[in-house]
Design an enzyme around this catalytic site. Structure first.
Site, short mmCIF file in Angstrom:
data_model
loop_
_atom_site.label_atom_id
_atom_site.label_comp_id
_atom_site.label_asym_id
_atom_site.label_seq_id
_atom_site.Cartn_x
_atom_site.Cartn_y
_atom_site.Cartn_z
N ASP A 1 23.28 11.39 6.11
CA ASP A 1 24.28 11.40 6.67
C ASP A 1 24.49 11.33 8.57
O ASP A 1 22.83 11.37 8.58
CB ASP A 1 24.83 12.77 6.28
CG ASP A 1 26.19 13.07 6.99
OD1 ASP A 1 27.08 12.38 7.18
OD2 ASP A 1 26.53 13.87 8.30
N LEU A 2 24.70 10.65 8.67
CA LEU A 2 24.18 10.58 10.57
C LEU A 2 25.51 11.79 11.25
O LEU A 2 24.17 11.91 12.30
CB LEU A 2 24.80 8.95 11.32
CG LEU A 2 24.58 8.67 11.80
CD1 LEU A 2 23.09 8.30 12.48
CD2 LEU A 2 25.50 7.19 12.44
N ASP A 3 26.25 11.14 11.45
CA ASP A 3 26.81 12.11 12.19
C ASP A 3 26.71 13.82 12.05
O ASP A 3 27.27 14.24 10.62
CB ASP A 3 28.48 12.01 12.57
CG ASP A 3 28.62 10.43 13.21
OD1 ASP A 3 27.85 10.42 13.84
OD2 ASP A 3 29.73 10.15 12.55
N THR B 1 27.05 13.14 17.06
CA THR B 1 28.24 12.37 17.38
C THR B 1 29.82 13.72 17.58
O THR B 1 30.71 12.85 18.07
CB THR B 1 27.97 11.25 17.03
OG1 THR B 1 27.75 11.55 15.80
CG2 THR B 1 27.51 10.47 17.61
N LYS C 1 35.00 17.02 10.34
CA LYS C 1 33.41 16.73 10.44
C LYS C 1 33.56 15.80 8.66
O LYS C 1 34.10 16.40 7.88
CB LYS C 1 32.34 17.89 10.01
CG LYS C 1 32.37 17.92 11.56
CD LYS C 1 31.40 18.94 11.88
CE LYS C 1 30.96 19.05 13.40
NZ LYS C 1 30.43 20.65 13.59
N GLY C 2 32.95 14.67 8.73
CA GLY C 2 32.54 14.52 7.26
C GLY C 2 33.90 12.99 7.16
O GLY C 2 33.75 12.48 5.66
N SER D 1 27.32 7.27 5.54
CA SER D 1 28.02 7.89 6.27
C SER D 1 29.40 7.50 6.20
O SER D 1 29.41 6.29 5.87
CB SER D 1 27.44 8.05 8.21
OG SER D 1 28.25 7.53 8.81
N ALA D 2 30.43 8.13 6.73
CA ALA D 2 31.47 7.75 6.31
C ALA D 2 31.56 7.08 8.03
O ALA D 2 33.21 6.14 7.67
CB ALA D 2 32.21 8.82 6.05
N SER D 3 31.50 6.92 9.24
CA SER D 3 31.11 6.19 10.38
C SER D 3 31.32 4.41 10.03
O SER D 3 30.62 4.04 9.42
CB SER D 3 30.72 6.89 10.73
OG SER D 3 30.84 5.92 12.45
N ASN E 1 30.93 3.27 12.59
CA ASN E 1 30.20 3.14 13.33
C ASN E 1 28.89 2.90 13.53
O ASN E 1 28.08 3.07 14.73
CB ASN E 1 30.57 4.07 14.89
CG ASN E 1 32.37 3.59 15.47
OD1 ASN E 1 32.54 2.42 15.65
ND2 ASN E 1 32.80 4.46 15.21
N LYS F 1 34.21 10.43 1.77
CA LYS F 1 33.89 12.04 1.38
C LYS F 1 34.98 12.95 1.13
O LYS F 1 35.69 12.90 1.98
CB LYS F 1 32.67 12.31 1.89
CG LYS F 1 31.98 11.46 2.04
CD LYS F 1 30.71 12.35 2.97
CE LYS F 1 29.41 11.08 3.54
NZ LYS F 1 28.53 11.35 4.51
N GLU G 1 23.09 16.53 4.33
CA GLU G 1 24.52 16.90 5.00
C GLU G 1 25.23 17.87 5.88
O GLU G 1 24.84 19.08 5.63
CB GLU G 1 25.43 16.70 3.49
CG GLU G 1 26.15 15.82 3.38
CD GLU G 1 26.99 14.73 4.27
OE1 GLU G 1 26.95 15.49 5.51
OE2 GLU G 1 27.68 13.90 4.30
N ASP G 2 25.55 17.93 6.86
CA ASP G 2 26.54 19.34 7.91
C ASP G 2 27.74 19.32 7.50
O ASP G 2 28.37 20.23 7.88
CB ASP G 2 26.06 17.84 8.97
CG ASP G 2 27.06 17.36 9.76
OD1 ASP G 2 27.23 16.60 9.31
OD2 ASP G 2 27.76 17.94 11.00
C1 BG6 Z 1 31.76 10.61 9.67
C2 BG6 Z 1 32.42 11.77 10.89
O1 BG6 Z 1 30.56 10.87 9.60
O2 BG6 Z 1 32.53 9.60 10.21
C3 BG6 Z 1 33.51 12.14 11.12
O3 BG6 Z 1 31.96 13.45 10.68
C4 BG6 Z 1 34.47 10.59 11.30
O4 BG6 Z 1 34.45 12.99 12.01
C5 BG6 Z 1 34.31 9.99 10.44
O5 BG6 Z 1 35.71 10.96 11.36
C6 BG6 Z 1 34.44 8.19 10.63
O6 BG6 Z 1 33.50 7.21 11.85
P1 BG6 Z 1 34.21 6.42 12.41
O7 BG6 Z 1 33.52 6.30 13.66
O8 BG6 Z 1 34.39 5.47 11.06
O9 BG6 Z 1 36.04 7.24 12.89
MG MG Z 2 27.82 14.85 9.12
#
Ligand code: BG6
Ligand code: MG
Length: 220
Positions: A8-10, A16, A44-45, A113-115, A117, A144, A168-169
């Site tokens: 996982d990233l964040d 972040t 988170k996540g 990761s779910a992000s 970004n 997730k 994972e956190d």
């Molecule tokens: C996850 C974070 O990694 O990414 C979440 O833990 C966040 O808090 C999710 O909402 C989505 O991120 P992003 O960067 O696409 O807005």
């Molecule tokens: Mg995380």
């Protein structure tokens, strides 16, 4: 190698969560309600869209779809202001050493990761080229705790899910890893992440020989 790792990233590689918090808090301020760090734990996540829904629930606010879209964009712009100022000094303690160790052992790793970004963040901290593959919020349909993100990660590693170890956190992330039939490692509070197969407070606590031991314990 016979095993692979999915990160996982964040909250695992970089912290972040504090920037997500600031950006969501700005939005809550604008909407006129209080948003605390405890509230932030719930996000988170969780995907960006779902995060906004949870936030609006906390504030007891109902919005038309168009307004929600607007806020999703402005929150992300706000978040990006923090992210684009990040550098390698924001890599969490123990992360690079862990990647070095995996390289030495010839164990491949991907991001899960779910992000959306993720690529930008990895680029900011100079880690983008180190991963075998990136699975992020742009490549999944189901967030997730659905295991999709990690199952795609296993495909990128060319391994069966049982041969993958997930760091994972987030509670939702541990659940996703367990549902994918992978080994889950919870990074953070042990009580919060009690569904994980292994727990560590942070990455510096992972023993040097963790993977060797894991391989021999599982007869791999
Ligand atoms: C996850 C974070 O990694 O990414 C979440 O833990 C966040 O808090 C999710 O909402 C989505 O991120 P992003 O960067 O696409 O807005
Ligand atoms: Mg995380």
């Amino acid at each position: 190698n016979k095993i692979g790792v999915i990160f996982d990233l964040d909250g695992v590689i970089v912290d972040t969560a504090k920037y997500h918090f600031l950006a969501w808090k700005n939005l809550a301020d604008e909407l006129g309600f209080e948003f605390t760090e405890a509230h932030n734990e719930l996000l988170k996540g969780v995907s960006r869209v779902r995060s906004l829904e949870i936030l609006l629930d906390i504030g007891n606010i109902n919005l038309p779809e168009s307004k929600k879209q607007e806020y999703l964009v402005s929150k992300n712009e706000d978040y990006l202001n923090y992210i684009t100022k990040m550098g390698p000094e924001e890599i969490l303690p123990g992360a690079e050493k862990l990647l070095d160790n995996l390289d030495k052992l010839g164990i491949k790793y991907v991001l899960g990761s779910a992000s959306k970004n993720s690529p930008l963040i990895l680029k900011q901290v100079n880690l983008l080229d180190r991963f075998e593959g990136i699975v992020d919020g742009n490549s999944v349909n189901k967030a997730k705790p659905d295991p999709e993100v990690f199952l795609i990660g296993a495909k990128k590693l060319n391994l069966k899910p049982e041969k993958c170890i997930v760091f994972e956190d987030a509670i939702a992330g541990i659940e996703a890893a367990n549902r994918a039939n992978m080994t889950s490692i919870g990074i953070g509070n042990k009580e919060t992440l009690n569904a994980a197969n292994y727990n560590f407070n942070n990455l510096t606590e992972i023993p040097e020989n963790f993977f060797e031991k894991f391989l021999s314990k599982n007869n791999i």
